[in-house]
Design a protein around this motif. Sequence first.
Motif, mmCIF file in Angstrom:
data_model
loop_
_atom_site.group_PDB
_atom_site.id
_atom_site.type_symbol
_atom_site.label_atom_id
_atom_site.label_comp_id
_atom_site.label_asym_id
_atom_site.label_seq_id
_atom_site.Cartn_x
_atom_site.Cartn_y
_atom_site.Cartn_z
ATOM 1 N N ILE A 49 5.712 20.457 115.925
ATOM 2 C CA ILE A 49 5.953 20.844 114.533
ATOM 3 C C ILE A 49 4.940 20.170 113.608
ATOM 4 C CG2 ILE A 49 7.608 20.713 112.630
ATOM 5 C CD1 ILE A 49 9.826 20.812 114.856
ATOM 6 N N GLU A 50 4.689 18.905 113.863
ATOM 7 C CA GLU A 50 3.753 18.136 113.033
ATOM 8 C C GLU A 50 2.328 18.674 113.137
ATOM 9 O OE1 GLU A 50 1.932 13.594 113.080
ATOM 10 O OE2 GLU A 50 3.984 13.913 113.780
ATOM 11 N N ASN A 77 8.797 27.365 116.187
ATOM 12 C CA ASN A 77 10.198 27.770 116.124
ATOM 13 C C ASN A 77 10.951 27.417 117.408
ATOM 14 O OD1 ASN A 77 9.766 28.795 113.576
ATOM 15 N ND2 ASN A 77 9.582 30.916 114.236
ATOM 16 N N ILE A 78 10.290 27.587 118.553
ATOM 17 C CA ILE A 78 10.909 27.218 119.827
ATOM 18 C C ILE A 78 11.151 25.708 119.863
ATOM 19 C CG2 ILE A 78 10.540 27.079 122.334
ATOM 20 C CD1 ILE A 78 8.994 29.766 122.064
ATOM 21 N N ALA A 79 10.189 24.944 119.353
ATOM 22 C CA ALA A 79 10.352 23.488 119.290
ATOM 23 C C ALA A 79 11.560 23.118 118.425
ATOM 24 C CB ALA A 79 9.082 22.842 118.738
ATOM 25 N N LYS A 80 11.761 23.829 117.341
ATOM 26 C CA LYS A 80 12.914 23.567 116.465
ATOM 27 C C LYS A 80 14.225 23.886 117.190
ATOM 28 C CE LYS A 80 10.486 24.270 112.066
ATOM 29 N NZ LYS A 80 10.283 25.147 110.901
ATOM 30 N N ALA A 135 9.053 21.284 126.005
ATOM 31 C CA ALA A 135 9.997 20.448 125.247
ATOM 32 C C ALA A 135 11.422 20.957 125.406
ATOM 33 C CB ALA A 135 9.607 20.428 123.769
ATOM 34 N N LEU A 136 11.570 22.285 125.414
ATOM 35 C CA LEU A 136 12.896 22.891 125.593
ATOM 36 C C LEU A 136 13.441 22.589 126.988
ATOM 37 C CD1 LEU A 136 15.098 24.890 124.482
ATOM 38 C CD2 LEU A 136 13.789 26.704 125.612
ATOM 39 N N ASP A 177 12.814 17.335 125.507
ATOM 40 C CA ASP A 177 11.962 16.260 124.993
ATOM 41 C C ASP A 177 11.838 16.411 123.468
ATOM 42 O OD1 ASP A 177 9.893 14.524 124.287
ATOM 43 O OD2 ASP A 177 8.795 14.863 126.161
ATOM 44 N N ILE A 178 12.661 15.681 122.753
ATOM 45 C CA ILE A 178 12.708 15.797 121.293
ATOM 46 C C ILE A 178 11.410 15.299 120.653
ATOM 47 C CG2 ILE A 178 14.013 15.242 119.206
ATOM 48 C CD1 ILE A 178 15.493 16.934 121.336
#
Length: 216
Positions: free
Chosen positions: A48-49, A101-104, A35-36, A40-41
């Motif tokens: 996260i979900e 956290n990386i996704a955030k 995603a990073l 890819d938001i």
Amino acid sequence: MPVREKFDFELKELKQKLMDLGNLATKSLKLSFEALEKQDIDLALKIIEDDTEADMLEEEINDFAILLIAKQQPVAIDLRRIIVAIKIASDIERMADFGVNIAKSAIRIGKESFITSLDRLKKMHELTLEMLELSLRAFNDEDVLLAKKIAEMDDEVDALYGEIIVNLLKHSNDNQQQVTQFSFVARYLERTADHATNVAESIYYLVRGRHFDLNN
């Protein structure tokens, strides 16, 4: 089913729950870095979900382990297997959290052009992911030699972390938001490697019956 046979079956069930948790953590870390990289938001939001699944499985492992101790009153290596399972579950769940956290961080960076190459960060991610996967295999096989290899890989991750921070400091005037978030990502990966090393130490305790600091 005889008592011992039933207990062995339950120990295998406990081990499988831990492997399932490990697979969730692996997935979280793989997809979060994807995603990073791809910015890819939507994927980051899904990671996260989905994190509640890992949280719930860790609780299930703890409850199952405590029930086994209460019912079977195990001793020696059987007791160590259960105690180690509780400790490893905690470490693995934290690794899954670092994926979140990386996704955030990916969300906070958004679609901005990157101020620096992600090559070192990607290498650090690959090493960390390998450490997690090896720690799961070492746990499944109760392999202390593999556990020692994991600890040695942690030195490589630490070295990359230092290089990444030095490089980011050179870009501190370019985009403070990105510098901060990439620093966080590097830190999350470094901490993930530390938790994989913790798992390796737990495996050493399980097999040898004594604690050993693999970071030294």
